[in-house]
Motif scaffolding. Structure first.
Motif, PDB file in Angstrom:
ATOM      1  N   ASP A 161       0.845  -1.197   0.000  1.00 56.75           N
ATOM      2  CA  ASP A 161       0.000   0.000   0.000  1.00 56.75           C
ATOM      3  C   ASP A 161       0.883   1.251   0.000  1.00 56.75           C
ATOM      4  O   ASP A 161       1.811   1.355   0.802  1.00 56.75           O
ATOM      5  CB  ASP A 161      -0.914  -0.007   1.233  1.00 56.75           C
ATOM      6  CG  ASP A 161      -1.819  -1.232   1.260  1.00 56.75           C
ATOM      7  OD1 ASP A 161      -2.558  -1.431   0.291  1.00 56.75           O
ATOM      8  OD2 ASP A 161      -1.757  -1.997   2.232  1.00 56.75           O
TER       9      ASP A 161
ATOM     10  N   LYS B   9       1.722   2.876  -7.242  1.00 54.06           N
ATOM     11  CA  LYS B   9       1.083   2.251  -8.416  1.00 54.06           C
ATOM     12  C   LYS B   9       0.229   3.257  -9.181  1.00 54.06           C
ATOM     13  O   LYS B   9       0.281   3.312 -10.403  1.00 54.06           O
ATOM     14  CB  LYS B   9       0.140   1.112  -7.987  1.00 54.06           C
ATOM     15  CG  LYS B   9       0.810  -0.174  -7.625  1.00 54.06           C
ATOM     16  CD  LYS B   9      -0.233  -1.262  -7.336  1.00 54.06           C
ATOM     17  CE  LYS B   9      -0.965  -1.037  -6.046  1.00 54.06           C
ATOM     18  NZ  LYS B   9      -2.286  -0.486  -6.086  1.00 54.06           N
TER      19      LYS B   9
ATOM     20  N   ARG C  68     -15.893  -5.355  -3.441  1.00 54.62           N
ATOM     21  CA  ARG C  68     -14.869  -4.433  -2.931  1.00 54.62           C
ATOM     22  C   ARG C  68     -15.383  -3.643  -1.716  1.00 54.62           C
ATOM     23  O   ARG C  68     -14.665  -3.453  -0.739  1.00 54.62           O
ATOM     24  CB  ARG C  68     -14.462  -3.470  -4.056  1.00 54.62           C
ATOM     25  CG  ARG C  68     -13.443  -2.440  -3.628  1.00 54.62           C
ATOM     26  CD  ARG C  68     -13.189  -1.419  -4.733  1.00 54.62           C
ATOM     27  NE  ARG C  68     -12.213  -0.458  -4.273  1.00 54.62           N
ATOM     28  CZ  ARG C  68     -10.905  -0.622  -4.391  1.00 54.62           C
ATOM     29  NH1 ARG C  68     -10.422  -1.692  -4.975  1.00 54.62           N
ATOM     30  NH2 ARG C  68     -10.080   0.290  -3.929  1.00 54.62           N
TER      31      ARG C  68
ATOM     32  N   ARG D 100      -3.407  -4.128  -9.389  1.00 51.45           N
ATOM     33  CA  ARG D 100      -3.437  -5.359  -8.578  1.00 51.45           C
ATOM     34  C   ARG D 100      -4.098  -6.495  -9.340  1.00 51.45           C
ATOM     35  O   ARG D 100      -5.050  -6.306 -10.085  1.00 51.45           O
ATOM     36  CB  ARG D 100      -4.167  -5.192  -7.234  1.00 51.45           C
ATOM     37  CG  ARG D 100      -3.535  -4.191  -6.306  1.00 51.45           C
ATOM     38  CD  ARG D 100      -4.076  -4.327  -4.889  1.00 51.45           C
ATOM     39  NE  ARG D 100      -3.455  -3.361  -4.005  1.00 51.45           N
ATOM     40  CZ  ARG D 100      -2.215  -3.489  -3.519  1.00 51.45           C
ATOM     41  NH1 ARG D 100      -1.487  -4.543  -3.814  1.00 51.45           N
ATOM     42  NH2 ARG D 100      -1.714  -2.568  -2.720  1.00 51.45           N
TER      43      ARG D 100
ATOM     44  N   THR E 291      -2.975 -11.400  -3.921  1.00 53.08           N
ATOM     45  CA  THR E 291      -3.498 -12.448  -3.033  1.00 53.08           C
ATOM     46  C   THR E 291      -2.367 -13.325  -2.513  1.00 53.08           C
ATOM     47  O   THR E 291      -2.355 -13.719  -1.339  1.00 53.08           O
ATOM     48  CB  THR E 291      -4.543 -13.312  -3.774  1.00 53.08           C
ATOM     49  OG1 THR E 291      -5.351 -12.454  -4.561  1.00 53.08           O
ATOM     50  CG2 THR E 291      -5.414 -14.062  -2.798  1.00 53.08           C
TER      51      THR E 291
ATOM     52  N   TYR F  95      -0.501 -10.842   0.076  1.00 48.89           N
ATOM     53  CA  TYR F  95      -1.277 -10.420   1.257  1.00 48.89           C
ATOM     54  C   TYR F  95      -1.861 -11.618   2.016  1.00 48.89           C
ATOM     55  O   TYR F  95      -1.689 -11.740   3.226  1.00 48.89           O
ATOM     56  CB  TYR F  95      -2.422  -9.473   0.852  1.00 48.89           C
ATOM     57  CG  TYR F  95      -1.986  -8.052   0.574  1.00 48.89           C
ATOM     58  CD1 TYR F  95      -1.389  -7.720  -0.637  1.00 48.89           C
ATOM     59  CD2 TYR F  95      -2.151  -7.042   1.507  1.00 48.89           C
ATOM     60  CE1 TYR F  95      -0.987  -6.417  -0.913  1.00 48.89           C
ATOM     61  CE2 TYR F  95      -1.754  -5.730   1.244  1.00 48.89           C
ATOM     62  CZ  TYR F  95      -1.174  -5.430   0.034  1.00 48.89           C
ATOM     63  OH  TYR F  95      -0.772  -4.149  -0.229  1.00 48.89           O
ATOM     64  N   GLN F  96      -2.596 -12.481   1.273  1.00 45.96           N
ATOM     65  CA  GLN F  96      -3.252 -13.592   1.977  1.00 45.96           C
ATOM     66  C   GLN F  96      -2.285 -14.780   2.131  1.00 45.96           C
ATOM     67  O   GLN F  96      -2.207 -15.381   3.190  1.00 45.96           O
ATOM     68  CB  GLN F  96      -4.525 -14.028   1.223  1.00 45.96           C
ATOM     69  CG  GLN F  96      -5.738 -13.139   1.474  1.00 45.96           C
ATOM     70  CD  GLN F  96      -5.612 -11.738   0.904  1.00 45.96           C
ATOM     71  OE1 GLN F  96      -5.205 -11.568  -0.254  1.00 45.96           O
ATOM     72  NE2 GLN F  96      -5.925 -10.727   1.694  1.00 45.96           N
TER      73      GLN F  96
ATOM     74  N   ILE G  19      -7.955  -2.639   5.369  1.00 46.03           N
ATOM     75  CA  ILE G  19      -6.764  -3.461   5.149  1.00 46.03           C
ATOM     76  C   ILE G  19      -5.493  -2.677   5.475  1.00 46.03           C
ATOM     77  O   ILE G  19      -4.568  -3.185   6.103  1.00 46.03           O
ATOM     78  CB  ILE G  19      -6.781  -4.031   3.716  1.00 46.03           C
ATOM     79  CG1 ILE G  19      -7.886  -5.079   3.647  1.00 46.03           C
ATOM     80  CG2 ILE G  19      -5.436  -4.642   3.340  1.00 46.03           C
ATOM     81  CD1 ILE G  19      -8.205  -5.621   2.289  1.00 46.03           C
TER      82      ILE G  19
HETATM   83  P1  TYD Z   1      -6.938  -0.244  -2.542  1.00 42.12           P
HETATM   84  O1  TYD Z   1      -7.580   0.912  -1.851  1.00 42.12           O
HETATM   85  O2  TYD Z   1      -7.270  -0.535  -3.945  1.00 42.12           O
HETATM   86  O3  TYD Z   1      -5.367  -0.128  -2.335  1.00 42.12           O
HETATM   87  P2  TYD Z   1      -4.224   0.246  -3.331  1.00 42.12           P
HETATM   88  O4  TYD Z   1      -4.537   1.620  -3.838  1.00 42.12           O
HETATM   89  O5  TYD Z   1      -3.000   0.171  -2.469  1.00 42.12           O
HETATM   90  O6  TYD Z   1      -4.243  -0.816  -4.398  1.00 42.12           O
HETATM   91  O7  TYD Z   1      -7.234  -1.484  -1.622  1.00 42.12           O
HETATM   92  C1  TYD Z   1      -6.936  -2.742  -1.981  1.00 42.12           C
HETATM   93  C2  TYD Z   1      -6.456  -3.449  -0.734  1.00 42.12           C
HETATM   94  O8  TYD Z   1      -6.754  -4.833  -0.862  1.00 42.12           O
HETATM   95  C3  TYD Z   1      -4.950  -3.340  -0.556  1.00 42.12           C
HETATM   96  O9  TYD Z   1      -4.643  -3.140   0.813  1.00 42.12           O
HETATM   97  C4  TYD Z   1      -4.445  -4.708  -0.968  1.00 42.12           C
HETATM   98  C5  TYD Z   1      -5.585  -5.598  -0.639  1.00 42.12           C
HETATM   99  N1  TYD Z   1      -5.679  -6.824  -1.461  1.00 42.12           N
HETATM  100  C6  TYD Z   1      -5.487  -8.056  -0.854  1.00 42.12           C
HETATM  101  O10 TYD Z   1      -5.224  -8.161   0.351  1.00 42.12           O
HETATM  102  N2  TYD Z   1      -5.606  -9.188  -1.634  1.00 42.12           N
HETATM  103  C7  TYD Z   1      -5.917  -9.136  -2.959  1.00 42.12           C
HETATM  104  O11 TYD Z   1      -6.033 -10.202  -3.624  1.00 42.12           O
HETATM  105  C8  TYD Z   1      -6.124  -7.843  -3.566  1.00 42.12           C
HETATM  106  C9  TYD Z   1      -6.465  -7.734  -5.017  1.00 42.12           C
HETATM  107  C10 TYD Z   1      -5.993  -6.709  -2.772  1.00 42.12           C
END
Ligand code: TYD
Length: 205
Positions: free
Chosen positions: A13, A17, A51, A97, A102, A105-106, A156
């Protein structure tokens, strides 16, 4: 019609990007190249609804498994409804993303297991993978400064610094095993970072 191409951007984060994607879409527009910009989770009506659930701070009781399956559900929808048809009709598709998020993060940071995530990624995408992925690499400390300048954090992002460190390590591990992922030093000026990205894309688009 020739196949287009599928480009994804990844990183912790606040890695920059959005800035790089903005520079890339500006570049494509100047040249009249047809593109589609999407984000994950989201990009379809169903995906945007998912979302909202995922990022809502009220949903702090969400289990890690629920979260993982919701990300994959949104992904299954966007690949089949939007990404695959667009790439097959010749468009450049840019996704903010994709499944490497995934894995990082996961899979890594939340320790849900790379095998589980890989299996779900494969199922959700039906094997439709990006042609190239840019991993914008910065330290969590640098990312923190950028995020603070942007205002409030979402559910998150609230997980904090230790978590971002694990996510970064996850990304670096994934990148070291994949020729599809290009690691880019994101701590430089936006222009310097973008010129490196463009170097990889010029012959593809
Ligand atoms: P977002 O506000 O789109 O963040 P960013 O601008 O940094 O992309 O929020 C997406 C959040 O979801 C970000 O913290 C990452 C998380 N994420 C996961 O944990 N797993 C995933 O598979 C995806 C696609 C996103």
């Amino acid at each position: 019609m020739d196949r287009g191409c599928f480009i994804t951007f990844e990183g912790i984060d606040g890695c920059g990007k959005s800035t790089q994607i903005g520079l890339l879409t500006g570049y494509l527009e100047e040249r009249g190249i047809d593109y589609l910009l999407l984000r994950e989770p989201g990009g379809t009506v169903i995906g945007e609804n998912i979302r909202t659930i995922l990022l809502d701070k009220k949903n702090s009781g969400m289990t890690d498994m629920t979260e993982l399956l919701l990300f994959e559900a949104a992904r299954a929808q966007i690949v089949s409804e939007v990404i695959r048809p667009a790439v097959e009709s010749g468009k450049v598709v840019i996704c903010d993303r994709f499944f490497d998020s995934t894995a990082a993060y996961q899979g890594y940071a939340k320790n849900m297991g790379q095998d589980v995530v890989e299996t779900l990624n494969q199922l959700a995408t039906g094997g439709f993978y990006p042609d190239i992925t840019f991993l914008l690499d910065i330290t969590p400390e640098q990312a923190m400064e950028r995020r603070a300048a942007r205002g409030e954090e979402d559910r998150i992002e609230k997980l904090g610094m230790e978590f971002q460190k694990k996510v970064r390590d996850g990304y670096l591990a994934i990148a070291s095993e994949s020729s599809r992922i290009v690691k880019i030093d994101g701590a430089r000026t936006p222009e310097d970072t973008f010129s490196e990205i463009l170097g990889y894309l010029e012959e593809m688009i």
